[in-house]
Design a protein around this motif. Structure first.
Motif, PDB file in Angstrom:
ATOM      1  N   GLY A 286      -9.173  -1.677   2.204  1.00  0.00           N
ATOM      2  CA  GLY A 286     -10.548  -1.216   2.383  1.00  0.00           C
ATOM      3  C   GLY A 286     -11.475  -1.673   1.279  1.00  0.00           C
ATOM      4  O   GLY A 286     -11.110  -2.454   0.396  1.00  0.00           O
ATOM      5  N   GLY A 287     -12.684  -1.137   1.316  1.00  0.00           N
ATOM      6  CA  GLY A 287     -13.725  -1.548   0.385  1.00  0.00           C
ATOM      7  C   GLY A 287     -13.972  -0.589  -0.761  1.00  0.00           C
ATOM      8  O   GLY A 287     -14.944  -0.745  -1.486  1.00  0.00           O
ATOM      9  N   ALA A 288     -13.101   0.420  -0.948  1.00  0.00           N
ATOM     10  CA  ALA A 288     -13.291   1.380  -2.030  1.00  0.00           C
ATOM     11  C   ALA A 288     -11.949   1.697  -2.685  1.00  0.00           C
ATOM     12  O   ALA A 288     -10.914   1.717  -2.024  1.00  0.00           O
ATOM     13  CB  ALA A 288     -13.916   2.669  -1.488  1.00  0.00           C
ATOM     14  N   ASP A 289     -12.000   1.919  -3.997  1.00  0.00           N
ATOM     15  CA  ASP A 289     -10.809   2.359  -4.710  1.00  0.00           C
ATOM     16  C   ASP A 289     -10.432   3.759  -4.216  1.00  0.00           C
ATOM     17  O   ASP A 289     -11.288   4.523  -3.761  1.00  0.00           O
ATOM     18  CB  ASP A 289     -11.070   2.443  -6.211  1.00  0.00           C
ATOM     19  CG  ASP A 289     -11.370   1.101  -6.846  1.00  0.00           C
ATOM     20  OD1 ASP A 289     -11.230   0.060  -6.163  1.00  0.00           O
ATOM     21  OD2 ASP A 289     -11.742   1.090  -8.038  1.00  0.00           O
ATOM     22  N   VAL A 290      -9.150   4.094  -4.326  1.00  0.00           N
ATOM     23  CA  VAL A 290      -8.671   5.421  -3.963  1.00  0.00           C
ATOM     24  C   VAL A 290      -7.549   5.779  -4.933  1.00  0.00           C
ATOM     25  O   VAL A 290      -6.867   4.897  -5.463  1.00  0.00           O
ATOM     26  CB  VAL A 290      -8.188   5.469  -2.488  1.00  0.00           C
ATOM     27  CG1 VAL A 290      -6.953   4.634  -2.278  1.00  0.00           C
ATOM     28  CG2 VAL A 290      -7.990   6.895  -2.007  1.00  0.00           C
ATOM     29  N   THR A 291      -7.370   7.073  -5.189  1.00  0.00           N
ATOM     30  CA  THR A 291      -6.338   7.522  -6.113  1.00  0.00           C
ATOM     31  C   THR A 291      -5.292   8.341  -5.379  1.00  0.00           C
ATOM     32  O   THR A 291      -5.628   9.311  -4.694  1.00  0.00           O
ATOM     33  CB  THR A 291      -6.958   8.364  -7.251  1.00  0.00           C
ATOM     34  OG1 THR A 291      -7.937   7.571  -7.930  1.00  0.00           O
ATOM     35  CG2 THR A 291      -5.900   8.808  -8.251  1.00  0.00           C
ATOM     36  N   LEU A 292      -4.034   7.939  -5.519  1.00  0.00           N
ATOM     37  CA  LEU A 292      -2.913   8.710  -5.003  1.00  0.00           C
ATOM     38  C   LEU A 292      -2.723   9.901  -5.937  1.00  0.00           C
ATOM     39  O   LEU A 292      -2.472   9.720  -7.132  1.00  0.00           O
ATOM     40  CB  LEU A 292      -1.652   7.842  -4.968  1.00  0.00           C
ATOM     41  CG  LEU A 292      -0.345   8.522  -4.603  1.00  0.00           C
ATOM     42  CD1 LEU A 292      -0.404   9.144  -3.209  1.00  0.00           C
ATOM     43  CD2 LEU A 292       0.803   7.529  -4.711  1.00  0.00           C
ATOM     44  N   VAL A 293      -2.880  11.114  -5.411  1.00  0.00           N
ATOM     45  CA  VAL A 293      -2.863  12.301  -6.271  1.00  0.00           C
ATOM     46  C   VAL A 293      -1.655  13.203  -6.057  1.00  0.00           C
ATOM     47  O   VAL A 293      -1.395  14.087  -6.875  1.00  0.00           O
ATOM     48  CB  VAL A 293      -4.165  13.121  -6.119  1.00  0.00           C
ATOM     49  CG1 VAL A 293      -5.354  12.339  -6.649  1.00  0.00           C
ATOM     50  CG2 VAL A 293      -4.391  13.554  -4.679  1.00  0.00           C
ATOM     51  N   GLY A 294      -0.908  13.017  -4.982  1.00  0.00           N
ATOM     52  CA  GLY A 294       0.254  13.864  -4.747  1.00  0.00           C
ATOM     53  C   GLY A 294       0.752  13.700  -3.340  1.00  0.00           C
ATOM     54  O   GLY A 294       0.547  12.676  -2.695  1.00  0.00           O
TER      55      GLY A 294
ATOM     56  N   LYS B  17      -6.443  -4.404  -3.063  1.00  0.00           N
ATOM     57  CA  LYS B  17      -5.249  -4.659  -3.873  1.00  0.00           C
ATOM     58  C   LYS B  17      -4.062  -3.853  -3.347  1.00  0.00           C
ATOM     59  O   LYS B  17      -4.208  -2.980  -2.507  1.00  0.00           O
ATOM     60  CB  LYS B  17      -5.486  -4.264  -5.340  1.00  0.00           C
ATOM     61  CG  LYS B  17      -6.638  -4.967  -6.004  1.00  0.00           C
ATOM     62  CD  LYS B  17      -6.270  -6.381  -6.367  1.00  0.00           C
ATOM     63  CE  LYS B  17      -7.421  -7.037  -7.117  1.00  0.00           C
ATOM     64  NZ  LYS B  17      -7.146  -8.395  -7.456  1.00  0.00           N
ATOM     65  N   SER B  18      -2.893  -4.169  -3.899  1.00  0.00           N
ATOM     66  CA  SER B  18      -1.663  -3.438  -3.616  1.00  0.00           C
ATOM     67  C   SER B  18      -1.055  -2.989  -4.926  1.00  0.00           C
ATOM     68  O   SER B  18      -1.254  -3.629  -5.958  1.00  0.00           O
ATOM     69  CB  SER B  18      -0.654  -4.328  -2.893  1.00  0.00           C
ATOM     70  OG  SER B  18      -1.143  -4.723  -1.647  1.00  0.00           O
ATOM     71  N   VAL B  19      -0.292  -1.905  -4.865  1.00  0.00           N
ATOM     72  CA  VAL B  19       0.468  -1.438  -6.019  1.00  0.00           C
ATOM     73  C   VAL B  19       1.905  -1.244  -5.560  1.00  0.00           C
ATOM     74  O   VAL B  19       2.153  -0.585  -4.547  1.00  0.00           O
ATOM     75  CB  VAL B  19      -0.100  -0.124  -6.598  1.00  0.00           C
ATOM     76  CG1 VAL B  19       0.788   0.393  -7.725  1.00  0.00           C
ATOM     77  CG2 VAL B  19      -1.521  -0.317  -7.097  1.00  0.00           C
TER      78      VAL B  19
ATOM     79  N   MET C 229      -0.893  -5.810  -8.002  1.00  0.00           N
ATOM     80  CA  MET C 229      -0.652  -7.128  -7.428  1.00  0.00           C
ATOM     81  C   MET C 229      -1.913  -7.577  -6.693  1.00  0.00           C
ATOM     82  O   MET C 229      -2.755  -6.793  -6.349  1.00  0.00           O
ATOM     83  CB  MET C 229       0.526  -7.062  -6.457  1.00  0.00           C
ATOM     84  CG  MET C 229       1.806  -6.608  -7.118  1.00  0.00           C
ATOM     85  SD  MET C 229       3.186  -6.240  -6.005  1.00  0.00           S
ATOM     86  CE  MET C 229       2.734  -6.845  -4.444  1.00  0.00           C
ATOM     87  N   LYS C 230      -1.988  -8.851  -6.402  1.00  0.00           N
ATOM     88  CA  LYS C 230      -3.138  -9.365  -5.647  1.00  0.00           C
ATOM     89  C   LYS C 230      -2.971  -9.106  -4.186  1.00  0.00           C
ATOM     90  O   LYS C 230      -1.951  -8.963  -3.633  1.00  0.00           O
ATOM     91  CB  LYS C 230      -3.305 -10.858  -5.895  1.00  0.00           C
ATOM     92  CG  LYS C 230      -3.749 -11.133  -7.310  1.00  0.00           C
ATOM     93  CD  LYS C 230      -3.962 -12.597  -7.514  1.00  0.00           C
ATOM     94  CE  LYS C 230      -4.410 -12.829  -8.957  1.00  0.00           C
ATOM     95  NZ  LYS C 230      -4.614 -14.184  -9.263  1.00  0.00           N
TER      96      LYS C 230
END
Length: 167
Positions: free
Chosen positions: A62-70, A102-104, A166-167
């Motif tokens: 997508g076009g926005a950062d997101v945080t995995l929180v739990g 991106k991917s993590v 990662m890219k």
């Protein structure tokens, strides 16, 4: 009358522009999830219950950062997001950011999902369902196979958590 029409047209354009900006969101997919089986060498939490890790690649197209929180699972009392630093596992109190586009990679010796207070044995060949929760309100379910993963497969040091984006 012309001023009114011009004002209306400007307002409509601004509203369209703002609506378009609001559509920027994270689009998360989970790739290749796996959960480590537990055995006599498995870790126990403070309550004496078993815990294990889940590993995968989280992709944000997508076009926005997101945080995995739990997250949550019917098979665990709680889910935490952890990272290994200097060979020591520690929770990420602010979560794990998945940048837009991106991917993590979550893996042993780096970032991973911890399943704490397991309510059942997890043997190779089983499956477990986990729900991941993100700071934008998204919840993503995945079902992962349980596999035997030797602790010797862990990688620490320079290839640890610092190379996860990662890219």
């Amino acid at each position: 009358m012309k001023k009114g029409l011009i004002g209306f047209a400007v307002a409509a354009l601004v509203a369209t522009f703002l609506t378009g900006c609001g559509e920027r969101k994270a689009e998360i997919t989970i790739e290749d999830p796996v959960v480590r089986s537990i055995d006599a060498m498995s870790y126990k939490d403070d309550a004496g219950k078993y815990m294990t890790g889940s590993f995968m690649t989280i992709k944000n197209s997508g076009g926005a950062d997101v945080t995995l929180v739990g997250g949550s699972s019917k098979d665990a009392d709680r889910i935490e997001i952890h990272e290994v630093v200097g060979g020591q596992m520690q929770p990420l109190s602010d979560g794990l950011v998945i940048k837009a586009g991106k991917s993590v990679k979550l893996r042993m010796g780096g970032y991973h999902v911890m399943l704490l207070g397991l309510n059942r044995d997890l043997k190779a060949g089983d499956e477990i369902t986990v729900t991941l929760e993100f700071d934008d309100g998204q919840s993503i379910d995945y079902t992962a196979p349980v596999k035997d993963i030797a602790m010797d497969d862990e990688k620490y040091g320079a290839a640890g958590s610092s190379d996860m984006a990662m890219k």
